[in-house]
Design a protein around this motif. Structure first.
Motif, short mmCIF file in Angstrom:
data_model
loop_
_atom_site.label_atom_id
_atom_site.label_comp_id
_atom_site.label_asym_id
_atom_site.label_seq_id
_atom_site.Cartn_x
_atom_site.Cartn_y
_atom_site.Cartn_z
N GLY A 1 0.92 -1.34 -0.14
CA GLY A 1 -0.07 0.13 0.04
C GLY A 1 0.92 1.24 0.11
N ARG A 2 0.10 2.43 -0.07
CA ARG A 2 0.88 3.66 -0.06
C ARG A 2 1.55 4.17 1.14
NH1 ARG A 2 -1.68 9.59 -0.87
NH2 ARG A 2 -1.73 9.56 1.39
N ALA B 1 -1.19 -1.38 -3.64
CA ALA B 1 -2.17 -2.13 -3.18
C ALA B 1 -3.09 -3.04 -4.16
CB ALA B 1 -3.09 -1.81 -1.94
N THR B 2 -2.42 -3.17 -5.39
CA THR B 2 -3.22 -3.95 -6.28
C THR B 2 -1.96 -5.15 -6.76
OG1 THR B 2 -2.14 -2.75 -8.32
CG2 THR B 2 -4.49 -1.76 -7.36
N VAL C 1 -9.68 -1.17 -3.63
CA VAL C 1 -8.47 -0.09 -3.03
C VAL C 1 -9.32 1.45 -3.28
CG1 VAL C 1 -6.62 1.25 -3.50
CG2 VAL C 1 -6.57 -1.29 -3.52
N GLN D 1 -10.26 4.33 -0.56
CA GLN D 1 -10.02 5.51 -0.65
C GLN D 1 -11.16 6.61 -0.51
OE1 GLN D 1 -5.85 4.58 -3.28
NE2 GLN D 1 -7.63 5.97 -4.22
N GLN E 1 -5.81 0.90 2.30
CA GLN E 1 -5.85 0.12 1.34
C GLN E 1 -5.52 -1.26 1.14
OE1 GLN E 1 -2.57 2.36 -0.87
NE2 GLN E 1 -4.07 3.56 -2.25
#
Length: 209
Positions: free
Chosen positions: A11-12, A180-181, A204, A208, A36
């Motif tokens: 994830g970010r 997160a993909t 995801v 968000q 995410q």
């Protein structure tokens, strides 16, 4: 042979949000990244009967794997071979900051030249490292299992291209997965088949808001 292979990007992080080269600096997920990975973990656990999860030992990947493990009821294993490409002296810097000292080298990087940032790895080297690790993990996973490998954008792309038989992983034929993909591959008669690239994006996006 495994029934399926999942390659999940973390994830970010704050560095992702700021556009900084992350490399192997151990940056954790930010609050959005945490949301995410919870979302994609739940999505993946519902979609696939995951039997094994192996993650890069860097915190952002480990946190992502832990979210997936909690949703799937599977213990997470760590493997340092799955770390992101190291970009040496560029780590922690934005592109603008790198350009101030290494304008020609940065342009080569952006143009897809298979070069080594100062003190770092080339794309081809990091792809080969992670590709070898994934192949080893596949061999050591029980037949008909579903293996989830949690790692990083650049090395997932490079390793996936090698798994799919692309001759030059440095060209970047596939796009880099967003945070997160995941990619979903299954074994075929003549090698791996790419079933999804960018899976989980809807989950995801919902996380968000």
């Amino acid at each position: 042979m495994v029934a399926a292979l999942i390659l999940l990007r973390h994830g970010r992080t704050e560095f992702n949000a700021e556009g900084r080269f992350q490399g192997q600096i151990d940056v954790p997920l930010d609050s959005l990244g945490t949301a995410q990975v919870r979302a994609v973990g739940a999505h993946l656990a519902a979609a696939q009967p995951i039997t094994r999860i192996v993650s890069s030992d860097l915190t952002r990947a480990r946190q992502t794997a832990d979210a997936l493990g909690a949703a799937a009821g599977v213990e997470v294993e760590l493997d340092e071979r799955l770390r992101e490409i190291t970009v040496g002296e560029w780590e922690g810097l934005t592109r603008a900051e790198v350009k101030e000292t290494w304008p020609a080298e940065l342009q080569d990087w952006l143009d897809g030249v298979d070069m080594r940032p100062p003190g770092g790895e080339s794309r081809r080297e990091s792809a080969a490292r992670v590709h070898a690790a994934v192949e080893d993990l596949v061999i050591r996973t029980p037949d008909e299992g579903v293996l989830a490998v949690v790692a990083h954008g650049a090395v997932i792309r490079g390793a996936a291209e090698l798994l799919l038989g692309f001759e030059d992983s440095a060209k970047g034929t596939l796009g880099v997965l967003t945070n997160a993909t995941y990619a979903l591959l299954t074994p075929g008669r003549h090698g791996w088949i790419l079933r999804q690239w960018g899976g989980g994006a809807e989950a995801v996006a919902a996380a968000q808001g």
